[in-house]
Design a protein around this motif. Structure first.
Motif, mmCIF file in Angstrom:
data_model
loop_
_atom_site.group_PDB
_atom_site.id
_atom_site.type_symbol
_atom_site.label_atom_id
_atom_site.label_comp_id
_atom_site.label_asym_id
_atom_site.label_seq_id
_atom_site.Cartn_x
_atom_site.Cartn_y
_atom_site.Cartn_z
ATOM 1 N N VAL A 66 0.935 -1.279 -0.080
ATOM 2 C CA VAL A 66 0.245 -0.202 0.066
ATOM 3 C C VAL A 66 0.835 1.141 -0.005
ATOM 4 N N GLU A 81 -2.110 7.283 -2.232
ATOM 5 C CA GLU A 81 -2.987 6.493 -3.017
ATOM 6 C C GLU A 81 -4.009 6.052 -2.488
ATOM 7 N N GLN A 89 -6.147 2.697 -2.582
ATOM 8 C CA GLN A 89 -5.948 1.350 -3.228
ATOM 9 C C GLN A 89 -7.360 0.563 -2.981
ATOM 10 N N ILE A 132 -6.999 2.330 1.952
ATOM 11 C CA ILE A 132 -7.566 0.868 1.546
ATOM 12 C C ILE A 132 -9.012 0.849 1.485
ATOM 13 N N CYS A 175 -10.588 4.993 -6.858
ATOM 14 C CA CYS A 175 -9.427 4.331 -6.481
ATOM 15 C C CYS A 175 -8.377 4.631 -7.402
ATOM 16 N N SER A 222 -5.854 2.672 -7.674
ATOM 17 C CA SER A 222 -5.242 1.239 -7.969
ATOM 18 C C SER A 222 -6.191 0.126 -7.460
ATOM 19 N N THR A 249 -6.618 -4.225 -6.352
ATOM 20 C CA THR A 249 -6.073 -5.327 -6.495
ATOM 21 C C THR A 249 -7.584 -6.397 -6.161
ATOM 22 N N THR A 253 -3.436 -7.196 -9.641
ATOM 23 C CA THR A 253 -3.561 -5.645 -9.296
ATOM 24 C C THR A 253 -3.555 -4.807 -10.477
ATOM 25 N N SER A 269 -3.476 -0.842 -12.285
ATOM 26 C CA SER A 269 -3.462 0.444 -12.231
ATOM 27 C C SER A 269 -4.654 1.228 -12.804
#
Length: 499
Positions: free
Chosen positions: A29, A33, A35, A199, A212, A214, A216, A226, A228
């Motif tokens: 993480v 960002e 994620q 997250i 988001c 990115s 996963t 994952t 981008s």
């Protein structure tokens, strides 16, 4: 370790009995960002984040936070060090004030000469609520009097008062109206801007792709891929989540909003505080009736009144022309109810899957409703587990150990198994993954075709438009507008009657 990596999970394993929740999971993480974590119910999303945030321990693997070994022994410890988690279900204590919930476990900080300064605690709690944009909640209010959204906002205020560097948001937005969601989105962007990290777990693919940086994907306790931001592709993400293409319709594909003439459930001149005002509504045989509005419009109270869980101050609830008395009466008349606040109103978390499903079906397998034959009961429960594909280690597993979507399937199993002819469903797909949602929608449509009646109360506009024969919009306890399926209403047309 990369200086931009604020949290690192390496080769994490976790089991619950014979169930493998996480299998050699590794995640990084990064600062600045948001994620996303996405996957079917039971894929391991909440498990890995609950371990990061100190709720439980891993069976194997390593974690690092800001380059140092990370082994939190509690959520409070993790929050003090900079990782906060807003959980999916209710995380407040009902019998105390909003302020006491915000400072639960640390009220001693307001103690001077052995006496707790409640005035100072109230002032600090109100500031925490005001800071997140929830000033409509007063710090001195008893939490039990607040609805699910406001209780969730108290949790958010508690976390944000500590100014975490990493925020875990686990399916929180499903419990919130647009106002509450806007608060969460604003907080997430602020943390990102301040070089922290978020997250974000959600089953809403549009939401997660929009919010988001990115994404996963987990499946069966393993990291699949994952993506981008530039790689986001809705169909590819869906395929990664479920390992197969979704076949058949998601929502209904027909525009035939017809249903039977027989009125099976009716509200006549019903009033209750400011939640329902001289309210009249008819539900017909073979009808899917959608009820929409903003969170405080009264629609969630409507669901309880339709099931007899709350008695109106004035007016009547009629089941096939006869006055409905209470919940027991509703069950005798084959009405089922799935509450929005699933964990406290629709399930007994410290009971097994078997007990939660069986409790609704004594009339199906018990002799004269008091002598239970264990073999018949077991077959009855197993049929619901098989028919609804409930993921559990065994039927005697505690419901508290299941994912949100599988808990919801247990609720459905309780009511469908006993042959309910009318289902009142309040936010039925909250916290449910895309594959399970599709299965639920197909089940609702099949029940309609069998002549059963369904009321869907929801804050998800696409769900209401996609499934309803008739859609009624509520505002301030009143019915403001009705739309028919054949009219193909647009979201913009509907929303203007809500606000």
């Amino acid at each position: 370790m990369d200086k931009d990596v604020i949290v690192k999970v390496k080769n994490m394993d976790k089991r619950f009995g014979t169930t493998v929740a996480l299998n050699n999971v590794s995640i990084e993480v990064r600062r600045g960002e948001i994620q996303g974590l996405i996957g079917e119910n039971g894929s391991g999303k909440s498990t890995v984040t609950s371990i990061i945030s100190g709720m439980q321990k891993a069976d194997g693997g390593k974690m690092f936070f800001k380059g140092e070994d990370w082994e939190p022994d509690s959520m409070l410890f993790a929050l003090e060090k900079g990782i906060g988690m807003i959980v999916q279900e209710n995380g407040t204590v009902p019998g105390i004030t909003a302020a006491e919930n915000i400072f639960l476990g640390e009220i001693g900080k307001f103690r001077k000469k052995g006496i707790v300064s409640r005035k100072e605690m109230m002032r600090e709690a109100q500031k925490a609520l005001d800071d997140i944009g929830a000033s409509h909640i007063r710090a001195e209010e008893m939490t039990a009097r607040l609805d699910m959204q406001d209780r969730k906002l108290i949790e958010i205020a508690k976390i944000m008062a500590k100014k975490p560097e990493v925020l875990v948001v686990d399916e929180t937005t499903t419990a919130l109206s647009q106002m509450g969601r806007d608060i969460i989105y604003r907080i997430m962007e602020q943390i990102k801007k301040e070089n922290g990290a978020v997250i974000f777990i959600s089953h809403d693919l549009d939401e997660i792709m929009n919010v988001c940086d990115s994404l996963t994907v987990l499946r069966d306790g393993k990291i699949i891929v994952t993506f981008s931001k530039e790689e986001f592709d809705e169909e590819l993400i869906k395929l990664s989540m479920i390992g197969r293409e979704l076949r058949g319709d998601y929502y209904r594909s027909d525009l035939d909003g017809s249903y039977g003439e027989e009125v099976v459930l009716e509200l006549k001149d019903v009033s209750l505080d400011d939640q329902l005002k001289n309210f009249n509504l008819q539900i017909h045989r073979g009808e899917i009736l959608g009820v929409g509005g903003l969170s405080h419009c009264g629609m969630h109270t409507l669901g309880k009144v339709l099931f007899g869980a709350v008695r109106p101050a004035y007016g009547k609830v009629l089941i096939r022309g006869r006055e409905l008395k209470n919940e027991a009466d509703a069950m005798k008349e084959k009405i089922g109810y799935a509450a929005k606040d699933r964990d406290s109103e629709s399930l007994s978390l410290n009971a097994s899957v078997r007990d939660n499903i069986a409790i609704g079906g004594f009339n199906c397998f018990a002799f004269r409703e008091f002598l239970v034959f264990p073999g018949k009961e077991k077959r009855y429960v197993q049929k619901q587990i098989d028919d609804l594909s409930i993921k559990c280690a065994e039927m005697n597993q505690y419901v508290s150990a299941l994912s949100g979507g599988n808990k919801q399937k247990v609720v459905f199993g309780k009511w469908i198994g006993r042959g309910s002819e009318i289902l009142v469903l309040d936010c039925p797909t909250r916290g449910v993954d895309i594959g399970v949602k599709q299965a639920m929608y197909q089940l609702m449509y099949q029940m309609k075709k069998e002549g059963k009646s369904i009321v869907i109360i929801s804050e998800e506009m696409a769900e209401l438009i996609g499934m309803s024969d008739r859609l009624v919009i509520m505002k301030d306890g009143e019915l403001k507008k009705e739309f028919l399926r054949s009219e193909e209403p647009e979201e913009s047309d509907i929303i203007r009657y809500m606000i």
